[in-house]
Design a protein around this motif. Sequence first.
Motif, short mmCIF file in Angstrom:
data_model
loop_
_atom_site.label_atom_id
_atom_site.label_comp_id
_atom_site.label_asym_id
_atom_site.label_seq_id
_atom_site.Cartn_x
_atom_site.Cartn_y
_atom_site.Cartn_z
N ALA A 140 0.86 -1.16 0.04
CA ALA A 140 0.10 0.03 0.12
C ALA A 140 0.91 1.20 -0.09
O ALA A 140 0.38 2.46 -0.45
CB ALA A 140 -0.99 -0.05 1.22
N ASN A 141 2.05 1.19 0.43
CA ASN A 141 2.92 2.38 0.35
C ASN A 141 3.83 2.49 -0.86
O ASN A 141 4.62 3.53 -1.07
CB ASN A 141 3.99 2.28 1.83
N ALA A 142 3.76 1.63 -1.77
CA ALA A 142 4.58 1.54 -2.84
C ALA A 142 3.51 2.58 -4.18
O ALA A 142 2.53 2.70 -4.01
CB ALA A 142 4.67 0.15 -3.38
N ASN A 143 4.45 2.83 -5.18
CA ASN A 143 4.05 3.48 -6.28
C ASN A 143 4.37 2.64 -7.28
O ASN A 143 5.62 3.18 -8.07
CB ASN A 143 4.55 4.79 -6.34
N ALA A 144 3.96 1.32 -7.64
CA ALA A 144 4.49 0.75 -8.48
C ALA A 144 3.43 -0.04 -9.37
O ALA A 144 2.42 -0.41 -8.76
CB ALA A 144 5.39 -0.24 -8.19
N VAL A 145 3.58 -0.83 -10.60
CA VAL A 145 2.85 -1.47 -11.29
C VAL A 145 2.84 -3.07 -10.68
O VAL A 145 3.86 -3.40 -10.36
CB VAL A 145 2.91 -1.57 -12.74
N ALA A 146 1.57 -3.76 -10.63
CA ALA A 146 1.58 -5.21 -10.11
C ALA A 146 2.23 -5.95 -11.56
O ALA A 146 1.59 -5.73 -12.50
CB ALA A 146 0.23 -5.44 -9.71
N ILE A 147 3.08 -6.88 -11.20
CA ILE A 147 3.57 -7.72 -12.11
C ILE A 147 3.50 -9.04 -11.98
O ILE A 147 3.46 -9.57 -11.02
CB ILE A 147 5.14 -7.44 -12.10
N GLN A 148 3.10 -9.63 -13.19
CA GLN A 148 2.97 -11.15 -13.04
C GLN A 148 4.26 -11.90 -13.55
O GLN A 148 4.96 -11.31 -14.75
CB GLN A 148 1.83 -11.80 -13.51
N HIS A 149 4.44 -13.10 -13.40
CA HIS A 149 5.81 -13.69 -13.90
C HIS A 149 5.28 -15.20 -14.51
O HIS A 149 4.58 -15.81 -13.79
CB HIS A 149 6.94 -14.02 -13.01
#
Length: 174
Positions: A140-149
Motif C-alpha cells: 500500500a505504500n508503494a507506487n508501482a505496477v503489479a507484475i506477473q511472472h
Amino acid sequence: MVDSKTKRRDPYMNFRFRVKFGGGTEYIAGVSKVTGFKRSTEVVKHRSGGDPSASRKLPGRTEFDAITLERGVTSDKVFEQWANRVWSYHNSGSGLESSLKDFRRDIIVDVFNEAGQKVLSYQVFNCWVSEYQPVSDLDANANAVAIQHIKLENEGWVREDLPEPVETSFEDPA
C-alpha cells in the motif's frame, strides 16, 4: 571495427521487443521483461592412458536456461491459462497435475530498432510453464505496477536470419 557487410555502428536498444506464440500473429499484451537467454555446454574431460599429465576437453550435453517473462497484471488470462495446463487445483480438485495435452508452446521474441523495424527474432522451442506468479508483492505504500511472472522451461532457441533493415536518415527541414 564494423563488419563490412553491416552499415549500422550502434548496438540495438534492449527495450524495443515483443513476444508472441509461435505460429501466431498476435503479440502477447504487456510483456515488459524477458530474461534468461543462455545456453551452457558441459565440458567432458578425458585422458589418454599413456599421457597422465594432461587431459583433453570435449563438448558434452548442452542445456538451455529457463526464460522468464514479466508483464503488468491486467484482466488478460493468457499466462494463467498456460500455467494451468501443467497444474490446476480447479481442474483436478485435489491439487494434482492436470492433463498435459498441449502444455508446450513455441514462443517468438522479436527485437526492433528505433524506427520500429524488426532486426532480431528468436524462436524458443517447446516451452512450458514451470513457475507462475500471478501478482507481485502488494504494498500500500508503494507506487508501482503489479507484475506477473512466468518461468518457461525450453528445449532450445534459434535466431532467425533477418536481412539488415535499411535505416532512414533524418534531415532537418529548416
